[in-house]
Design a protein around this motif. Structure first.
Motif, PDB file in Angstrom:
ATOM      1  N   PHE A 472       1.168  -1.460   0.217  1.00  0.00           N
ATOM      2  CA  PHE A 472      -0.331  -0.050  -0.057  1.00  0.00           C
ATOM      3  C   PHE A 472       0.995   1.134  -0.615  1.00  0.00           C
ATOM      4  N   LEU A 473       1.865   0.804   1.241  1.00  0.00           N
ATOM      5  CA  LEU A 473       2.709   2.860   1.280  1.00  0.00           C
ATOM      6  C   LEU A 473       3.957   2.781  -0.231  1.00  0.00           C
ATOM      7  N   ILE A 474       3.763   1.760  -0.544  1.00  0.00           N
ATOM      8  CA  ILE A 474       5.329   2.153  -1.308  1.00  0.00           C
ATOM      9  C   ILE A 474       4.720   2.662  -2.708  1.00  0.00           C
ATOM     10  N   MET A 475       3.371   1.393  -3.390  1.00  0.00           N
ATOM     11  CA  MET A 475       2.340   1.985  -4.036  1.00  0.00           C
ATOM     12  C   MET A 475       1.829   2.916  -4.272  1.00  0.00           C
ATOM     13  N   ALA A 476       0.905   3.946  -2.996  1.00  0.00           N
ATOM     14  CA  ALA A 476       0.920   4.874  -2.480  1.00  0.00           C
ATOM     15  C   ALA A 476       2.371   6.402  -3.069  1.00  0.00           C
ATOM     16  N   CYS A 477       3.712   6.054  -2.983  1.00  0.00           N
ATOM     17  CA  CYS A 477       4.382   7.024  -2.675  1.00  0.00           C
ATOM     18  C   CYS A 477       4.343   7.447  -4.521  1.00  0.00           C
ATOM     19  N   MET A 478       4.532   6.287  -4.802  1.00  0.00           N
ATOM     20  CA  MET A 478       5.364   6.304  -6.587  1.00  0.00           C
ATOM     21  C   MET A 478       4.174   6.805  -7.304  1.00  0.00           C
ATOM     22  N   LEU A 479       3.139   5.777  -7.255  1.00  0.00           N
ATOM     23  CA  LEU A 479       2.026   6.643  -8.207  1.00  0.00           C
ATOM     24  C   LEU A 479       1.628   8.330  -7.959  1.00  0.00           C
ATOM     25  N   GLN A 480       1.847   8.629  -6.568  1.00  0.00           N
ATOM     26  CA  GLN A 480       1.853   9.967  -6.351  1.00  0.00           C
ATOM     27  C   GLN A 480       2.884  11.052  -7.596  1.00  0.00           C
ATOM     28  N   LYS A 481       4.369   9.761  -7.069  1.00  0.00           N
ATOM     29  CA  LYS A 481       5.175  10.786  -8.082  1.00  0.00           C
ATOM     30  C   LYS A 481       5.397  10.374  -9.260  1.00  0.00           C
ATOM     31  N   PHE A 482       4.571   9.593  -9.735  1.00  0.00           N
ATOM     32  CA  PHE A 482       5.318   8.882 -11.259  1.00  0.00           C
ATOM     33  C   PHE A 482       4.074   8.138 -12.089  1.00  0.00           C
ATOM     34  N   HIS A 483       4.663   8.828 -13.612  1.00  0.00           N
ATOM     35  CA  HIS A 483       3.625   8.001 -14.182  1.00  0.00           C
ATOM     36  C   HIS A 483       4.453   6.502 -15.224  1.00  0.00           C
ATOM     37  N   PHE A 484       3.562   6.096 -15.102  1.00  0.00           N
ATOM     38  CA  PHE A 484       4.369   4.301 -15.855  1.00  0.00           C
ATOM     39  C   PHE A 484       3.854   4.034 -17.096  1.00  0.00           C
ATOM     40  N   ALA A 485       4.593   3.476 -18.076  1.00  0.00           N
ATOM     41  CA  ALA A 485       4.185   3.454 -19.772  1.00  0.00           C
ATOM     42  C   ALA A 485       5.415   2.844 -19.879  1.00  0.00           C
ATOM     43  N   ILE A 486       4.682   1.217 -21.209  1.00  0.00           N
ATOM     44  CA  ILE A 486       5.691   0.917 -21.445  1.00  0.00           C
ATOM     45  C   ILE A 486       6.463   1.720 -22.871  1.00  0.00           C
ATOM     46  N   ALA A 487       7.695   1.760 -22.423  1.00  0.00           N
ATOM     47  CA  ALA A 487       8.598   2.903 -22.927  1.00  0.00           C
ATOM     48  C   ALA A 487       8.545   2.004 -24.690  1.00  0.00           C
ATOM     49  N   PRO A 488       8.323   2.956 -25.787  1.00  0.00           N
ATOM     50  CA  PRO A 488       8.342   2.752 -26.905  1.00  0.00           C
ATOM     51  C   PRO A 488       9.578   2.183 -27.459  1.00  0.00           C
TER      52      PRO A 488
END
Length: 516
Positions: A472-488
């Motif tokens: 919960f806490l790791i994903m909350a922090c990561m999602l608050q700061k980053f957007h994730f996508a498959i690299a082109p």
């Protein structure tokens, strides 16, 4: 040479006679062949389905909730599917044993040690001490959440630094070290410097990962025909496996040695100190045998780290894979985080972040009020990712009856969790990624006991509280700061993952961008 041939022939003959005398009340299953049993059956089905857990579900469709399989000279395997059968099996004390195989002994220096793959008094005493100690040290309290938050902030900074260099393909390495950091502090009493990770630790994590990929729930050729290691140590994989296990074992032995050199505190503040103190106390009592020694301590520490790295890290890997593919889900998560936490809370101030989280009733003691869509997404990935697609193997401690079938002593039982997580009658559309299934009409997160991720019964995972905090806490922090996508230019990952003892997240190359 002839003596060995004769002995082998006699063993084969005895095996055939025993197989033919199986009780008529034994569970149903594919007939198999003499000596090798169902090895070829399962191999063919794994080739078709790619995963052992899918094989177990297919066999359940044919033969019912209890299926019997035989693999060479290994003990009989019983695959239990369906929620009712799984819950009953895990609740039966006569199924609380663990198998005794070559592979299990190799992982703990030739003997069954630790807490994961032991039973009887050795297991119960170690579990009791571990649970009691970790709770006293704050394993399931607010202090633990603060520790995880501190580590999550360092992870965010590390990812930010690497993302500036381009696409990231080694996310698993970053996450694995972060996941074990809080556990490291509880076990050793020292803070693990995430941004200065020891090369030996990273190598140990890689070896643990390799072991999981090369193993399966029913073991490998070494467990089925253990004598082959004497003739074909390289071909059977014995030499490689033993080398890795010995190196991992030595790493944890050195950890204890370094800890002892510092000395035990009068008031132990970590698991190693508590254990060493327990050893001293029990050594003075010669009236009863003690299971507490340095080898069992080494095995216990290894078990705790293996469980943390391979299950929690893999689950986070799947979460990142799913939200990278399902961008609409990720947008909803970002919107919820922005609305609840705002964008002005700086990760470099973990105390402030922790206070904000507590102000918004996001502690685990108030499950219906914390970020509901994030919780729903974590639950849905856990259900579909099926990292722990089966229970660890159980062993029947005596002859018994189960759901009308005769189960022989020493039979190995596997609870097929995937059959519950993907049950069409309960979920309706189990193959559809839909976090909303865990949200009620009030917009609150609602837990569903059909998600089997930590087991059940007396052998339920003892690291559940820490795992939930980490996720919960790791994903909350990561999602608050980053957007994730498959690299082109890189392929979309297969969300089924990689087959093994646990299902590993798929390899992927990510484009990680900082949110503004």
């Amino acid at each position: 040479m002839w003596f060995l041939v004769v002995c082998l022939a006699l063993a084969v003959l005895v095996k055939i006679v025993i197989d033919r005398k199986q009780s008529e009340k034994a569970p149903p299953g594919p007939p198999g062949l003499p000596i090798i049993g169902n090895i070829l059956d399962v191999k063919r089905l794994v080739k078709e389905t790619k995963f052992h857990c899918l094989v177990w579900s297919r066999l359940a469709e044919i033969y019912g909730p209890v299926v019997r399989l035989q693999f060479g000279f290994a003990d009989t395997y019983i695959i239990v599917s369906g929620r009712n059968a799984v819950i009953e099996m895990l609740a039966r004390s006569e199924f609380d044993g663990r198998p005794d195989t070559l592979e299990i002994r190799l992982r703990t220096a030739g003997e069954r040690r630790g807490v994961l793959f032991t039973d009887g008094e050795l297991w119960s005493e170690h579990r009791r001490l571990t649970v009691k100690t970790l709770k006293r040290l704050g394993f399931d309290k607010t202090d633990m959440e603060d520790m995880v938050l501190d580590d999550a902030i360092v992870l965010v900074k590390t990812i930010e630094k690497w993302a500036e260099k381009g696409p990231i393909s080694n996310m698993y390495e970053f996450v694995s070290v972060t996941v074990i950091a809080s556990l490291w502090q509880l076990v050793t009493g020292s803070k693990l410097q995430l941004d200065q990770a020891d090369s030996k630790l990273l190598e140990t994590i890689k070896m643990l990962n390799t072991n999981m990929k090369e193993s399966s729930e029913v073991g490998n050729m070494l467990n089925r025909f253990p004598f082959l290691r004497y003739f074909f140590p390289r071909l059977t994989g014995y030499a490689r496996l033993k080398s890795r296990q010995d190196q991992i074992w030595q790493y944890f032995k050195e950890m204890i040695k370094e800890h002892k050199e510092i000395g035990i505190h009068d008031e132990p503040s970590n698991l190693i100190d508590v254990y060493l103190q327990e050893m001293q106390t029990r050594s003075s009592n010669t009236s009863s045998p003690s299971y507490f020694n340095e080898d069992n301590l080494t095995a216990l520490i290894k078990d705790l780290f293996v469980a943390a790295v391979e299950t929690t890290s893999s689950t986070i890997g799947f979460i990142i894979a799913y939200i990278s593919v399902y961008q609409d889900i990720q947008r909803k998560l970002h919107d919820e985080l922005d609305e609840t936490l705002g964008k002005d809370i700086l990760p470099e101030h973990p105390r402030n972040l922790g206070e904000c989280i507590r102000n918004y009733d996001l502690l685990f003691s108030l499950p219906s009020l914390r970020l509901p869509y994030l919780q729903a997404t974590l639950a849905e990935v856990t259900r579909m990712g099926n990292v722990a697609s089966t229970s660890l193997p159980h062993r029947a401690l005596s002859d018994t009856n189960f759901l009308g079938y005769h189960i022989k002593k020493n039979s190995i039982l596997l609870a097929n969790f995937m059959s519950v997580n993907m049950d069409e009658k309960h979920w309706g559309d189990p193959k559809t990624f839909r976090p909303e299934r865990f949200i009620n009409e009030k917009g609150e997160y609602v837990d569903d006991p059909w998600v089997m991720s930590f087991g059940s019964g007396r052998r339920r995972c003892l690291g559940e509280a820490l795992a939930k905090n980490n996720l919960f806490l790791i994903m909350a922090c990561m999602l608050q700061k980053f957007h994730f996508a498959i690299a082109p230019g890189h392929p979309e990952p297969c969300l089924m993952g990689i087959n093994g003892f646990v299902i590993m997240p798929p390899p992927m190359t990510l484009l990680v961008t900082k949110r503004v």
